[in-house]
Structure formats: structure tokens, C-alpha cells
Design a protein around this motif. Sequence first.
Motif, PDB file in Angstrom:
ATOM      1  N   GLY A 124       0.524  -1.051  -0.302  1.00 50.90           N
ATOM      2  CA  GLY A 124      -0.516  -0.187   0.068  1.00 50.90           C
ATOM      3  C   GLY A 124       0.736   1.448  -0.181  1.00 50.90           C
ATOM      4  N   GLY A 125       2.373   1.540  -0.545  1.00 48.41           N
ATOM      5  CA  GLY A 125       2.593   2.476  -0.536  1.00 48.41           C
ATOM      6  C   GLY A 125       3.809   1.993  -0.923  1.00 48.41           C
ATOM      7  N   PRO A 126       4.456   4.071  -1.165  1.00 49.54           N
ATOM      8  CA  PRO A 126       4.884   3.317  -2.822  1.00 49.54           C
ATOM      9  C   PRO A 126       6.570   2.713  -3.419  1.00 49.54           C
ATOM     10  CG  PRO A 126       6.105   5.553  -1.045  1.00 49.54           C
ATOM     11  CD  PRO A 126       4.679   4.565  -0.622  1.00 49.54           C
ATOM     12  N   ASP A 127       6.935   2.671  -2.714  1.00 55.84           N
ATOM     13  CA  ASP A 127       7.450   0.765  -2.614  1.00 55.84           C
ATOM     14  C   ASP A 127       7.155  -0.185  -2.203  1.00 55.84           C
ATOM     15  OD1 ASP A 127       7.546   1.045   0.280  1.00 55.84           O
ATOM     16  OD2 ASP A 127       9.267   1.194   1.012  1.00 55.84           O
ATOM     17  N   ASP A 128       5.911  -0.710  -2.608  1.00 56.18           N
ATOM     18  CA  ASP A 128       5.186  -1.613  -2.109  1.00 56.18           C
ATOM     19  C   ASP A 128       5.968  -2.625  -4.153  1.00 56.18           C
ATOM     20  OD1 ASP A 128       3.225  -3.464  -2.277  1.00 56.18           O
ATOM     21  OD2 ASP A 128       1.936  -3.169  -2.868  1.00 56.18           O
ATOM     22  N   LEU A 129       6.672  -4.119  -3.852  1.00 59.70           N
ATOM     23  CA  LEU A 129       6.436  -4.739  -4.615  1.00 59.70           C
ATOM     24  C   LEU A 129       5.901  -6.220  -4.363  1.00 59.70           C
ATOM     25  CD1 LEU A 129       9.979  -4.824  -3.934  1.00 59.70           C
ATOM     26  CD2 LEU A 129       8.947  -4.110  -5.475  1.00 59.70           C
ATOM     27  N   LEU A 130       4.803  -5.711  -4.306  1.00 64.55           N
ATOM     28  CA  LEU A 130       3.604  -6.862  -4.548  1.00 64.55           C
ATOM     29  C   LEU A 130       2.425  -6.773  -4.470  1.00 64.55           C
ATOM     30  CD1 LEU A 130       3.237  -7.981  -0.313  1.00 64.55           C
ATOM     31  CD2 LEU A 130       4.339  -9.397  -2.595  1.00 64.55           C
ATOM     32  N   TRP A 131       1.716  -5.617  -4.912  1.00 62.30           N
ATOM     33  CA  TRP A 131       0.011  -5.191  -5.359  1.00 62.30           C
ATOM     34  C   TRP A 131       0.562  -5.332  -6.638  1.00 62.30           C
ATOM     35  CZ3 TRP A 131      -4.411  -5.784  -2.854  1.00 62.30           C
ATOM     36  CH2 TRP A 131      -5.405  -5.093  -4.393  1.00 62.30           C
ATOM     37  N   PRO A 132      -0.559  -5.710  -7.390  1.00 67.92           N
ATOM     38  CA  PRO A 132       0.213  -6.284  -9.192  1.00 67.92           C
ATOM     39  C   PRO A 132      -0.249  -4.705 -10.241  1.00 67.92           C
ATOM     40  CG  PRO A 132      -2.080  -7.093  -8.599  1.00 67.92           C
ATOM     41  CD  PRO A 132      -1.236  -6.628  -7.433  1.00 67.92           C
ATOM     42  N   ALA A 133       0.085  -4.065  -9.434  1.00 69.78           N
ATOM     43  CA  ALA A 133      -0.364  -1.966  -9.919  1.00 69.78           C
ATOM     44  C   ALA A 133       1.005  -2.070 -10.744  1.00 69.78           C
ATOM     45  CB  ALA A 133      -0.483  -1.202  -9.609  1.00 69.78           C
ATOM     46  N   PRO A 134       0.924  -1.992 -12.730  1.00 68.42           N
ATOM     47  CA  PRO A 134      -0.612  -1.310 -12.871  1.00 68.42           C
ATOM     48  C   PRO A 134      -1.465  -1.505 -13.442  1.00 68.42           C
ATOM     49  CG  PRO A 134       1.604  -0.520 -14.796  1.00 68.42           C
ATOM     50  CD  PRO A 134       2.191  -1.456 -13.482  1.00 68.42           C
ATOM     51  N   GLY A 135      -1.687  -3.151 -13.581  1.00 69.62           N
ATOM     52  CA  GLY A 135      -2.822  -4.209 -13.943  1.00 69.62           C
ATOM     53  C   GLY A 135      -3.507  -3.797 -13.499  1.00 69.62           C
ATOM     54  N   TRP A 136      -3.986  -3.938 -11.620  1.00 64.19           N
ATOM     55  CA  TRP A 136      -4.998  -3.182 -11.112  1.00 64.19           C
ATOM     56  C   TRP A 136      -4.806  -1.569 -10.652  1.00 64.19           C
ATOM     57  CZ3 TRP A 136      -9.351  -6.701 -12.376  1.00 64.19           C
ATOM     58  CH2 TRP A 136      -8.787  -7.890 -12.817  1.00 64.19           C
ATOM     59  N   ARG A 137      -5.916  -1.329 -10.411  1.00 67.19           N
ATOM     60  CA  ARG A 137      -6.160  -0.284  -9.364  1.00 67.19           C
ATOM     61  C   ARG A 137      -5.802  -0.502  -8.641  1.00 67.19           C
ATOM     62  NH1 ARG A 137      -9.650   4.553 -10.778  1.00 67.19           N
ATOM     63  NH2 ARG A 137     -10.741   3.886 -12.315  1.00 67.19           N
ATOM     64  N   PRO A 138      -4.086   0.619  -7.813  1.00 68.89           N
ATOM     65  CA  PRO A 138      -3.937   0.335  -6.959  1.00 68.89           C
ATOM     66  C   PRO A 138      -4.232   0.376  -5.699  1.00 68.89           C
ATOM     67  CG  PRO A 138      -3.629   2.909  -7.720  1.00 68.89           C
ATOM     68  CD  PRO A 138      -4.551   2.564  -8.613  1.00 68.89           C
ATOM     69  N   MET A 139      -3.425  -0.315  -4.572  1.00 67.51           N
ATOM     70  CA  MET A 139      -3.494  -0.136  -3.537  1.00 67.51           C
ATOM     71  C   MET A 139      -2.765   0.982  -2.958  1.00 67.51           C
ATOM     72  SD  MET A 139      -3.680  -3.212  -0.300  1.00 67.51           S
ATOM     73  CE  MET A 139      -3.380  -2.861   1.476  1.00 67.51           C
ATOM     74  N   VAL A 140      -3.699   2.108  -1.741  1.00 61.97           N
ATOM     75  CA  VAL A 140      -3.287   3.070  -1.865  1.00 61.97           C
ATOM     76  C   VAL A 140      -3.383   2.722   0.077  1.00 61.97           C
ATOM     77  CG1 VAL A 140      -2.799   5.068  -2.051  1.00 61.97           C
ATOM     78  CG2 VAL A 140      -2.780   3.686  -3.653  1.00 61.97           C
ATOM     79  N   LEU A 141      -2.139   2.869   0.588  1.00 67.20           N
ATOM     80  CA  LEU A 141      -2.961   3.167   2.091  1.00 67.20           C
ATOM     81  C   LEU A 141      -2.469   4.995   2.423  1.00 67.20           C
ATOM     82  CD1 LEU A 141      -1.191  -0.073   3.993  1.00 67.20           C
ATOM     83  CD2 LEU A 141      -3.869   0.609   3.269  1.00 67.20           C
ATOM     84  N   ASP A 142      -3.023   5.792   3.439  1.00 65.48           N
ATOM     85  CA  ASP A 142      -2.582   7.038   3.998  1.00 65.48           C
ATOM     86  C   ASP A 142      -1.646   6.842   5.413  1.00 65.48           C
ATOM     87  OD1 ASP A 142      -3.137   6.166   6.540  1.00 65.48           O
ATOM     88  OD2 ASP A 142      -4.765   7.662   6.107  1.00 65.48           O
ATOM     89  N   GLY A 143      -0.270   6.366   4.717  1.00 62.17           N
ATOM     90  CA  GLY A 143       0.611   6.338   5.299  1.00 62.17           C
ATOM     91  C   GLY A 143       1.589   4.719   5.428  1.00 62.17           C
ATOM     92  N   PRO A 144       2.378   4.659   6.230  1.00 60.79           N
ATOM     93  CA  PRO A 144       3.036   3.268   6.302  1.00 60.79           C
ATOM     94  C   PRO A 144       2.106   2.179   7.160  1.00 60.79           C
ATOM     95  CG  PRO A 144       4.677   4.854   7.150  1.00 60.79           C
ATOM     96  CD  PRO A 144       3.039   5.668   6.907  1.00 60.79           C
ATOM     97  N   VAL A 145       2.500   0.982   7.214  1.00 58.84           N
ATOM     98  CA  VAL A 145       1.110  -0.109   7.629  1.00 58.84           C
ATOM     99  C   VAL A 145       1.607  -0.616   9.264  1.00 58.84           C
ATOM    100  CG1 VAL A 145       1.225  -2.732   7.753  1.00 58.84           C
ATOM    101  CG2 VAL A 145       1.736  -1.271   5.193  1.00 58.84           C
ATOM    102  N   ALA A 146       0.974   0.157   9.016  1.00 53.75           N
ATOM    103  CA  ALA A 146       0.524   0.248  11.661  1.00 53.75           C
ATOM    104  C   ALA A 146      -0.873   0.199  11.431  1.00 53.75           C
ATOM    105  CB  ALA A 146       1.492   1.688  11.754  1.00 53.75           C
TER     106      ALA A 146
END
Length: 322
Positions: A25-47
Motif C-alpha cells: 500500500g506504499g510507494p515502494d510496494d512490490l506485491l500489489w499488481p499495479a499497474p495491472g489493477w487499480r492500486p492499493m494505497v494506504l494513507d501512511g506506513p503499515v500500522a
Amino acid sequence: MVRNVHERIVPAPVEQVGPLLDRIGGPDDLLWPAPGWRPMVLDGPVAVGTAGGHGSIRYRVTGHEPGRRVAFEFEPGQGIDGRHEISAEPAGPGRTRLRHVAEAELSGVMRLAWPLAIRWAHDAVLEELLDNAERAVGVGPARPYRRSAWVRLLRAVEVPRARPVPPARTPLVAGALPRVDWTDAYAVEAFPGTPRDPQAWADAVFRDPPRWVLAALGLRELLVGLVGIDRGGAGAFDTVARTEDEVLLGADANHLDFRVSVRREPERVVLTTVVQLHNRRGRAYSALVRPVHPIVVRAMLDRAARTLSSGWKAVDTAARMR
């Protein structure tokens, strides 16, 4: 009750796989399959307490064990009441079980949307996410997930569409032509992970248009010479100027001059056309072309957005080592 589970044994130690969860969900997320799908975005670091989501699905982090587990709870009012969790645990020497579980009660239109569409897209996203986990640690995947025809159709529906916007007011556009007789502009959303280079977007728009646009341009080339109008030729959409976030293309002819600006903004791409007419032939030609111009431009932008957001995230060695 819906219970949906995806898991994979990744042939890498949990100390290597687990930290990928902390970047989701962050700018350096290597898991979420973007740009293949709409991105997962969190409003801060995972916490615990961090909120976000992907597309219209919203949730909040309710549990976090660094390098091991991230748990989310769906926000109320979406027709999906429950939670989902992604976890990493050792599965033997040099092996990690990466697992995602979603459990929820459905209500309202979600009872129909889940079995018809959302479940299929969800399954595709999770399998591509697991593929990315293997890519991120440099071990695969041995058999990459392949989208079904139904998933490809759902994916095509999700791609953003071009819409009219005010023309760009940039130095390149302002100085493009001595006089502007008409102008218009269209924008399309740019998913995270799509190219930042405006030239890549310009090439996707003008070098790979829809087939029907190619056919129409070919017919145009055959007909315009009969009435004394210059044919476009191979250089009609050559780049004539550029900045870091914008390229200007165009050509001059005996009936009109045109310029096209392709500007890459943080969350969208804007295509602005400016035209200068020279004579009666130019005005007559413009009167014929201008009504169909928006249809052509929007189709070309839509195709470029589909093309540039169709792939899975590339994970290189440098990214894995950050």
C-alpha cells in the motif's frame, strides 16, 4: 459468509519474504499488481489505524506484526462486513507460506456483485500478488497466473476513460503556434506504475492507435490529395519539443498547422490539441474533421491507458535490495 483463501509456498526464507508485507500500500510496494489493477494505497506506513483501499473498496489496518502479518477490516457501508489478512510464516528450511484470507458477510448489491464480478477480479489480483512475491525474491514464478477471458473483460471495464478537460496552459502549448483557431483537451487517469516519461505516452497514443483509427487515417491519406491538401506522412506526429513532463508533437501543412501536447501529470495524462487554419481549404477540412476529432482522440487515449497499465509490476534486482 464468504471465505476466500489464497496461499503459496515461496521458495525463500520468511526473513526475505515477510518484510514485503510491511511495504504494501506504499510507494515502494512490490506485491500489489499495479499497474495491472487499480492500486492499493494506504494513507501512511503499515500500522494499526492506517486507512486506505483499492478502487471503491475501503479498509483500515487493525493488526500488524512486522514481517509476519497485516490484518484489515472493511469500512462499513460497502455491503461487505468483515476482514482480510495477509501473512507470512515459515514452511520449512528456506520456504515461506504466504497466505491471504478474506472473511465477510455480504449485503445489498454486493451479494450479486461478488459472485458475478468482484470475486473473479479479487482472485486474479491475489494470484498476481503471489506471483509478484516470487518475483520480488528472485525465484519465479515457475507458472505465472494467466487471466481468464472473463477477468480480461472485467479488467478492460476497469481501465479509466478519457474525458474532456480545459486545455493545458504550459509554455510549450502557449508558444506552439502564432495563432490558435481552435483547441481542445482530454485527460485519462494514469495508474501508479505506468510510465512517467510523456514520450512513452505519446508513442502509445500515436504509434499504436486502435485499428479503426488506423483505417480512418489511411482513408484520409487517400482522399486529401485529391483536393489539394497535404498528406500527413510518417512525420505527422514527430516530437518537436519537450520538457521533463511534456512533449509537443505536430506538423505544418498548406491548409493548417497543428500541435499536440502530451503532458504527464502526477495522476493523469492530458492531451491538448491546438490548430491554426490557413485558408478556405483548411476551414473546410476542419469543419469535417472537428466533429469526429474528440471520438478519435478519446479512443487513442483509452487504448494507450489500457496498453500501459496492462502489465504486471516489474521487479528488478535493485528494487529487491532496497
